[in-house]
Design an enzyme around this catalytic site. Structure first.
Site, PDB file in Angstrom:
ATOM      1  CE  LYS A  86      -3.989   2.005   2.465  1.00  0.00           C
ATOM      2  NZ  LYS A  86      -4.924   1.852   3.607  1.00  0.00           N
ATOM      3  CB  SER A 161      -8.221   3.785   2.577  1.00  0.00           C
ATOM      4  OG  SER A 161      -7.308   3.193   3.501  1.00  0.00           O
ATOM      5  CB  SER A 185      -8.581   0.917   5.470  1.00  0.00           C
ATOM      6  OG  SER A 185      -9.435   2.031   5.568  1.00  0.00           O
TER       7      SER A 185
END
Length: 506
Positions: A86, A161, A185
């Site tokens: 990420k 997210s 998330s």
């Protein structure tokens, strides 16, 4: 054609299988990395899971693993296995944007502790994945670089997210990924993409080098296609870090052992609590159907199931949306155009304050601005006690509800999300509807305990994945893996194959 078949087999192996094959010399780490890079090249234009693909870095790391094996050196349990990271963890020499224009083009001079631990473990980092800007969102539609599609249906969201990391797994672009979980998330993208996502106990995975959204809530964690793979990755990244003041100085739990134990399918003596507050109006019928079936599976595996009430959980969502924006308004103050990242309007005629204002106007997206304004207001004179202070009191009540529950049961279970993946754009103009996606996941962040989402089938009405959330006390993450692996094994036996094989081909 033979090479294509070989590559197709490589990308569909689990991380554990891939590592074993590399260690045995059946396939090279370079072959594995190249197969995944080729897959990214073939499908990511449609999926948009990655913001940056580090081809040279990945192949170099893979060559280093092959050299170690050739020299007879012992390889770690994940050596040579590719991973999607990420884009919120700093990675030396690789662009890191946190999904924001304000950091476009920034190349960190250092690695986050998590990034370094991955490299030390011989994990091959393929690149950085798309995300909601500064991890603020539930759909990956708030990325400054465009949305990511869900590989089950590219017109739908992959969660947020960390939708890029989850989508990379579901699209077979990587067998492992890293996400961060501030209000769900990691777990919420896992649920809607049919993958496994784990939020570790707060403080057990280092936050050093993690670009902060809400410092008391943010927690990095593993994403994978199987519970065992998640356990292997979790053990690789966990452990005390003196560079992180929130890091807990405690041994890493035997998570892989717990996953292997759970896969035997014996949950005798395990007490499972069903939270009454996680259900009812707003929950999709197919989601609840699969959840109730999962509870029956737990009973069939020998677990004792009881219903519990946690009244304060009803206030978790509003408490979270005061605490998280308040911390964000403080954390994001560092993006002032003076030190790094974007700078707008610096033509020699404007003051520093004007340049900062113009840069923030151009660099921050609407959701980030919304949360900064909300947080700043909640912390302002005359409102601090009424809003932020009250939210912290609710946080204490939620922690107490968890403590009471865990005095009676070993784990709690619930749906991970109230619905399956919704269409891209459907909730873009309705922030409150968007925030409700994290209804079941937020309490664990506020309390700091551990939680997992594991696939539990497809909703009958839309044939999209549903996630079962398993919640354990702080410092009891091993319970997640025992229960999660048991449910996974039972469902795979029921379906006759791993659930993810049903994902549409890209």
């Amino acid at each position: 054609m033979t090479d294509l078949i070989h590559a197709s087999e490589i990308i569909r192996r689990t991380a554990a299988e891939t590592a074993a094959a590399i260690a045995a010399g059946e396939v090279s780490a370079v072959e594995v990395a190249q197969a995944h890079l080729d897959r990214i090249g073939a499908v990511d234009e449609k999926v948009h899971a990655f913001l940056h693909v580090d081809t040279e870095g990945a192949l170099s790391a893979a060559r280093a693993v092959d050299a170690k094996r050739a020299a007879g050196e012992e390889l770690g349990p994940l050596a040579g296995v590719p991973l999607a990271l990420k884009d919120v963890f700093t990675t030396k020499g690789v662009p890191t944007t946190a999904g924001s224009k304000i950091l476009e083009g920034w190349v960190p001079p250092y690695d986050a502790t998590l990034t370094r631990r991955l490299k030390d473990a011989g994990v091959v980092i393929l690149g950085k994945t798309n995300m909601d800007e500064f991890a603020m969102g539930s759909s990956t539609e708030n990325s400054a670089y465009g949305p990511t599609g869900n590989p089950w249906d590219l017109s739908r969201i992959p969660g947020g997210s960390g939708g890029g990391s989850a989508a990379a797994l579901a699209a077979y672009e990587a067998p492992l990924a890293i996400g961060t979980d501030t209000g769900g998330s990691i777990r919420q993208p896992g649920a809607v993409t049919g993958t496994v996502g784990v939020k570790p106990t707060y403080g057990t995975v280092s936050r050093y080098g993690l670009i902060a959204f809400s410092s008391s809530l943010d927690q990095g964690g593993p994403c994978a296609r199987t519970v065992l793979d998640a356990a292997l990755l979790h053990e690789a990244i966990a452990g005390h870090d003196p560079l992180d003041s929130t890091s807990i100085d405690a041994p890493v739990l035997p998570l892989v052992e717990a996953a292997r134990h759970g896969a035997t399918g014996d949950l005798s003596g395990v007490r499972v609590g069903v939270v009454k507050e996680f259900g009812g109006e707003g929950y999709q019928a197919g989601v609840m159907q699969r959840f109730h079936e999962s509870v029956e599976i737990l009973r069939g595996l020998g677990a004792t199931v009881v219903e519990l009430s946690c009244p304060s959980f009803s206030y978790a969502l509003p408490a979270y949306y005061l605490i998280a924006p308040s911390e964000a308004s403080s954390n994001l103050a560092r993006f002032d155009a003076m030190r790094y990242g974007l700078r707008v309007g610096d033509d020699g005629t404007r003051s520093a304050e004007e340049v900062t204002a113009l840069t923030r106007e151009a660099g921050f997206g609407p959701e980030v601005k919304r949360r900064i304004i909300l947080g700043t207001y909640a912390l302002s004179s005359g409102y601090y006690d009424a809003y932020y202070g009250s939210a912290q009191k609710v946080r204490t009540l939620i922690t107490q509800d968890f403590a009471r529950s865990f005095a009676d049961v070993d784990v709690l279970v619930s749906p991970t999300t109230p619905t399956t993946a919704f269409p891209i754009g459907e909730r873009a103009d309705d922030p409150m509807a968007m925030y409700l996606a994290d209804l079941c996941t937020i309490p664990s962040n506020l309390a700091g305990n551990s939680a997992m989402s594991v696939p539990c089938g497809l909703a009958p009405e839309d044939n999209l994945p549903v996630g079962l959330q398993i919640i354990a006390p702080a410092m009891a993450d091993d319970r997640l893996y025992r229960v999660g692996a048991a449910v996974e094994a039972a469902l795979n036996n029921q379906w006759g194959h791993p659930l993810l094989e049903e994902a549409p081909a890209l």
